[in-house]
Design a protein around this motif. Structure first.
Motif, mmCIF file in Angstrom:
data_model
loop_
_atom_site.group_PDB
_atom_site.id
_atom_site.type_symbol
_atom_site.label_atom_id
_atom_site.label_comp_id
_atom_site.label_asym_id
_atom_site.label_seq_id
_atom_site.Cartn_x
_atom_site.Cartn_y
_atom_site.Cartn_z
ATOM 1 N N VAL A 46 5.963 -5.389 2.821
ATOM 2 C CA VAL A 46 4.776 -4.648 2.627
ATOM 3 C C VAL A 46 5.448 -2.886 2.812
ATOM 4 C CG1 VAL A 46 2.732 -4.236 3.217
ATOM 5 C CG2 VAL A 46 3.138 -6.029 3.559
ATOM 6 N N MET A 47 5.409 -2.060 1.912
ATOM 7 C CA MET A 47 5.217 -1.023 1.721
ATOM 8 C C MET A 47 3.850 -0.085 1.620
ATOM 9 S SD MET A 47 8.002 1.459 -1.037
ATOM 10 C CE MET A 47 9.103 0.491 -0.981
ATOM 11 N N PHE A 48 4.585 1.344 2.536
ATOM 12 C CA PHE A 48 3.369 1.899 2.820
ATOM 13 C C PHE A 48 3.665 3.323 2.654
ATOM 14 C CE2 PHE A 48 2.508 -1.085 6.259
ATOM 15 C CZ PHE A 48 0.915 -1.652 5.462
ATOM 16 N N VAL A 49 2.869 4.196 1.415
ATOM 17 C CA VAL A 49 3.462 4.966 0.590
ATOM 18 C C VAL A 49 2.714 6.217 1.297
ATOM 19 C CG1 VAL A 49 4.366 6.680 -0.967
ATOM 20 C CG2 VAL A 49 4.680 4.522 -1.321
ATOM 21 N N GLU A 50 2.773 6.820 2.441
ATOM 22 C CA GLU A 50 1.644 8.054 2.706
ATOM 23 C C GLU A 50 2.271 9.392 2.036
ATOM 24 O OE1 GLU A 50 2.449 8.270 6.568
ATOM 25 O OE2 GLU A 50 1.584 5.636 6.784
ATOM 26 N N SER A 51 0.970 9.852 1.469
ATOM 27 C CA SER A 51 1.685 10.919 0.248
ATOM 28 C C SER A 51 0.982 12.199 1.101
ATOM 29 C CB SER A 51 0.879 10.671 -1.076
ATOM 30 O OG SER A 51 1.838 12.192 -1.526
ATOM 31 N N ASP A 52 1.009 13.582 1.242
ATOM 32 C CA ASP A 52 0.569 14.804 1.730
ATOM 33 C C ASP A 52 -0.667 14.339 1.924
ATOM 34 O OD1 ASP A 52 2.054 16.136 -0.218
ATOM 35 O OD2 ASP A 52 0.883 15.677 -2.349
ATOM 36 N N ASP A 53 -0.276 13.581 3.373
ATOM 37 C CA ASP A 53 -1.406 13.621 3.711
ATOM 38 C C ASP A 53 -3.098 12.918 3.654
ATOM 39 O OD1 ASP A 53 0.019 13.654 6.476
ATOM 40 O OD2 ASP A 53 -0.654 15.662 6.173
ATOM 41 N N VAL A 54 -2.438 12.518 2.541
ATOM 42 C CA VAL A 54 -4.298 12.324 1.803
ATOM 43 C C VAL A 54 -4.505 10.923 1.513
ATOM 44 C CG1 VAL A 54 -5.876 13.279 -0.304
ATOM 45 C CG2 VAL A 54 -4.761 14.805 1.385
ATOM 46 N N TYR A 55 -2.800 10.313 0.222
ATOM 47 C CA TYR A 55 -3.558 9.083 -0.111
ATOM 48 C C TYR A 55 -2.517 8.295 0.260
ATOM 49 C CZ TYR A 55 -4.850 12.347 -3.861
ATOM 50 O OH TYR A 55 -5.737 14.098 -3.924
ATOM 51 N N LEU A 56 -2.676 6.509 0.089
ATOM 52 C CA LEU A 56 -1.573 5.890 0.498
ATOM 53 C C LEU A 56 -1.930 5.141 -0.893
ATOM 54 C CD1 LEU A 56 -0.330 4.510 2.748
ATOM 55 C CD2 LEU A 56 -3.287 3.676 3.530
ATOM 56 N N ALA A 57 -0.614 4.435 -0.468
ATOM 57 C CA ALA A 57 -0.199 3.287 -1.351
ATOM 58 C C ALA A 57 0.394 2.047 -0.605
ATOM 59 C CB ALA A 57 0.362 3.777 -2.685
ATOM 60 N N ILE A 58 -0.161 0.930 -0.709
ATOM 61 C CA ILE A 58 0.729 -0.224 -0.417
ATOM 62 C C ILE A 58 1.157 -1.140 -1.626
ATOM 63 C CG2 ILE A 58 -0.487 -1.940 1.249
ATOM 64 C CD1 ILE A 58 -2.660 -0.685 2.492
ATOM 65 N N LEU A 59 2.089 -1.755 -0.659
ATOM 66 C CA LEU A 59 2.818 -2.310 -2.420
ATOM 67 C C LEU A 59 3.595 -3.766 -1.377
ATOM 68 C CD1 LEU A 59 3.518 0.253 -3.367
ATOM 69 C CD2 LEU A 59 5.330 -0.474 -4.674
ATOM 70 N N ARG A 60 2.645 -5.128 -1.948
ATOM 71 C CA ARG A 60 3.353 -6.380 -1.793
ATOM 72 C C ARG A 60 3.616 -6.852 -2.401
ATOM 73 N NH1 ARG A 60 -0.487 -10.781 1.927
ATOM 74 N NH2 ARG A 60 1.343 -12.357 1.790
ATOM 75 N N LEU A 61 4.821 -7.498 -1.532
ATOM 76 C CA LEU A 61 5.816 -8.868 -2.099
ATOM 77 C C LEU A 61 5.814 -9.791 -1.548
ATOM 78 C CD1 LEU A 61 8.824 -6.997 -3.515
ATOM 79 C CD2 LEU A 61 7.372 -7.723 -5.281
ATOM 80 N N ASP A 62 5.707 -10.814 -2.557
ATOM 81 C CA ASP A 62 6.094 -12.538 -1.669
ATOM 82 C C ASP A 62 6.998 -13.097 -2.150
ATOM 83 O OD1 ASP A 62 3.720 -12.591 0.420
ATOM 84 O OD2 ASP A 62 2.049 -12.636 -2.034
ATOM 85 N N GLU A 63 8.446 -13.826 -0.884
ATOM 86 C CA GLU A 63 9.927 -13.809 -1.670
ATOM 87 C C GLU A 63 9.791 -13.038 -2.338
ATOM 88 O OE1 GLU A 63 8.668 -17.869 -1.618
ATOM 89 O OE2 GLU A 63 8.298 -18.409 0.139
ATOM 90 N N GLY A 64 9.348 -11.498 -2.584
ATOM 91 C CA GLY A 64 10.822 -10.334 -3.468
ATOM 92 C C GLY A 64 10.089 -11.199 -5.242
ATOM 93 N N GLU A 65 8.831 -11.363 -5.101
ATOM 94 C CA GLU A 65 7.837 -11.996 -6.528
ATOM 95 C C GLU A 65 6.832 -11.367 -6.066
ATOM 96 O OE1 GLU A 65 9.695 -13.169 -9.451
ATOM 97 O OE2 GLU A 65 11.853 -12.778 -8.106
#
Length: 175
Positions: A46-65
């Motif tokens: 799981v990756m959390f990307v926080e931008s400019d103290d305003v936005y959040l994006a979350i990415l998820r991979l299960d077993e790399g896929e």
């Protein structure tokens, strides 16, 4: 634009984390590759990307896929190159934020006082259910994004506490 990108990965020994550099990423697949590179053998990444103290994006991979993506506000995809890279190809969530902010009070784990629901000014996009099996159902994720005063770092901390990897993210912030 300033951002913080951190990955938490769960393998046989539990959760581990790493900061991820997104500089020069050309497309969402390259971002997914950088998430895979944290631990190619991870069961969940799981990756959390926080931008400019305003936005959040979350990415998820299960077993790399099977990349799944959620964004706290579709405006992020319209206002920045990084936002467009992460959110450019996703659609509205099945649950609308208004469905979970019907005026009821919402308790946040670290806050003993319930917070009154507010009229949301965020318009989340993507797969709000991407963390449901990790302890963060879609309605809770949308509630967190809907509350005024919740910074992306606060939302990330709440999510990581529910997932059981709060210490790993906190160590990255302190480094």
């Amino acid at each position: 634009m300033s951002y913080f990108a951190a990955a938490v990965v769960r393998g046989p020994k539990g959760w581990s984390s790493a900061e991820v550099d997104l500089t020069g990423a050309a497309d969402i697949e390259e971002v997914a590759d950088r998430l895979r590179d944290v631990d190619n053998d991870a069961d969940v990444s799981v990756m959390f990307v926080e931008s400019d103290d305003v936005y959040l994006a979350i990415l998820r991979l299960d077993e790399g896929e099977d990349l799944r993506v959620f964004g706290s506000d579709k405006v992020f995809g319209q206002e920045s190159r990084l936002g467009a890279l992460l959110l450019g190809d996703i659609e509205e969530p099945v649950l609308e934020i208004e469905d979970v902010t019907d005026g009821d009070e919402v308790e946040v784990d670290d806050d003993p006082q319930p917070r009154p629901a507010v009229e949301p000014d965020a318009d989340p996009v993507g797969d709000a259910d991407l963390l449901a099996d990790l302890g963060v159902p879609a309605h809770h994720l949308l509630e967190l994004c809907a509350h005024e005063g919740m910074m992306p770092a606060d939302v990330t901390a709440e999510i990581c506490a529910a997932m059981g990897c709060a210490d790993e993210i906190e160590e990255l912030r302190e480094a």
